[in-house]
Scaffold this motif. Structure first.
Motif, short mmCIF file in Angstrom:
data_model
loop_
_atom_site.label_atom_id
_atom_site.label_comp_id
_atom_site.label_asym_id
_atom_site.label_seq_id
_atom_site.Cartn_x
_atom_site.Cartn_y
_atom_site.Cartn_z
N TRP A 27 0.67 -1.25 -0.02
CA TRP A 27 0.12 0.39 0.28
C TRP A 27 0.76 1.13 0.10
N LEU A 28 0.79 1.94 -1.12
CA LEU A 28 1.96 3.02 -1.01
C LEU A 28 0.79 4.14 -0.10
N GLY A 29 1.45 4.78 0.31
CA GLY A 29 1.49 6.04 1.85
C GLY A 29 0.16 5.75 2.41
N ARG A 30 -0.38 4.63 2.40
CA ARG A 30 -0.83 3.88 2.91
C ARG A 30 -0.62 2.85 4.84
N ARG A 31 -0.27 2.83 5.83
CA ARG A 31 0.06 1.98 7.10
C ARG A 31 -1.38 1.40 7.64
N HIS A 32 -1.10 0.15 7.82
CA HIS A 32 -1.96 -0.32 8.37
C HIS A 32 -2.81 -1.29 7.71
N ALA A 33 -2.72 -1.98 6.68
CA ALA A 33 -3.86 -2.08 5.84
C ALA A 33 -3.08 -3.22 5.31
N GLY A 57 -1.92 -17.05 17.28
CA GLY A 57 -1.81 -16.03 18.88
C GLY A 57 -1.69 -14.83 18.50
N GLY A 58 -1.22 -13.97 16.85
CA GLY A 58 -0.73 -12.57 16.40
C GLY A 58 -2.25 -11.99 17.07
N LYS A 59 -1.98 -10.90 17.68
CA LYS A 59 -3.20 -10.08 17.16
C LYS A 59 -2.73 -7.99 16.45
N PRO A 60 -3.93 -8.08 15.72
CA PRO A 60 -3.77 -6.52 15.00
C PRO A 60 -3.47 -5.67 16.28
N ASN A 61 -2.36 -4.89 15.27
CA ASN A 61 -2.13 -3.42 16.06
C ASN A 61 -3.41 -2.90 16.06
N GLU A 62 -3.45 -1.52 17.09
CA GLU A 62 -4.42 -0.56 16.87
C GLU A 62 -4.40 0.21 15.57
N GLY A 63 -3.86 0.60 15.12
CA GLY A 63 -3.56 0.83 13.54
C GLY A 63 -4.25 0.19 12.69
N GLN A 64 -3.71 -1.01 12.68
CA GLN A 64 -4.26 -1.97 11.31
C GLN A 64 -6.06 -2.12 11.99
N LEU A 65 -6.31 -1.98 13.21
CA LEU A 65 -7.70 -2.06 13.56
C LEU A 65 -8.48 -1.29 13.20
N ARG A 66 -8.24 -0.16 13.39
CA ARG A 66 -8.92 1.28 12.39
C ARG A 66 -8.41 0.83 11.53
#
Length: 94
Positions: A27-33, A57-66
């Motif tokens: 993703w260009l210019g987009r984080r956490h996608a 067991g890993g979980k998405p971080n807050e940015g990924q959840l948003r």
């Protein structure tokens, strides 16, 4: 990272068994996608799903959840898969 690689390899094999393809997404210019796009033909034709793969067991971080929520609000299907059981629940073995 080895754990996530196992999940990603299993995801790819399962999607291909259903006649689909897997694309790594950058993703260009987009984080956490999400990092994977699953494209389906055959029995699931027209079902395209973004998948965030995680080590077991890993979980998405807050940015990924948003970001996942923004994408869902735009009618995208976004899944987080961190175990083989979750993969089986979403896309059972053929």
């Amino acid at each position: 990272m080895a754990g996530e690689a196992v999940i990603r390899k299993a995801l790819k094999a399962r999607v291909e068994a259903y006649g689909g393809e897997v694309r790594a997404v950058s993703w260009l210019g987009r984080r956490h996608a999400p990092d994977v796009l699953c494209l389906f033909r055959g029995i699931l034709r027209g079902s395209h799903v973004f998948v965030e793969t995680k080590a077991p067991g890993g979980k998405p971080n807050e940015g990924q959840l948003r970001e996942h929520e923004r994408m869902r609000d735009a009618e995208c299907t976004v899944l987080v898969i961190s175990t083989l059981a979750q993969l089986d629940d979403w896309l059972p073995p053929l």
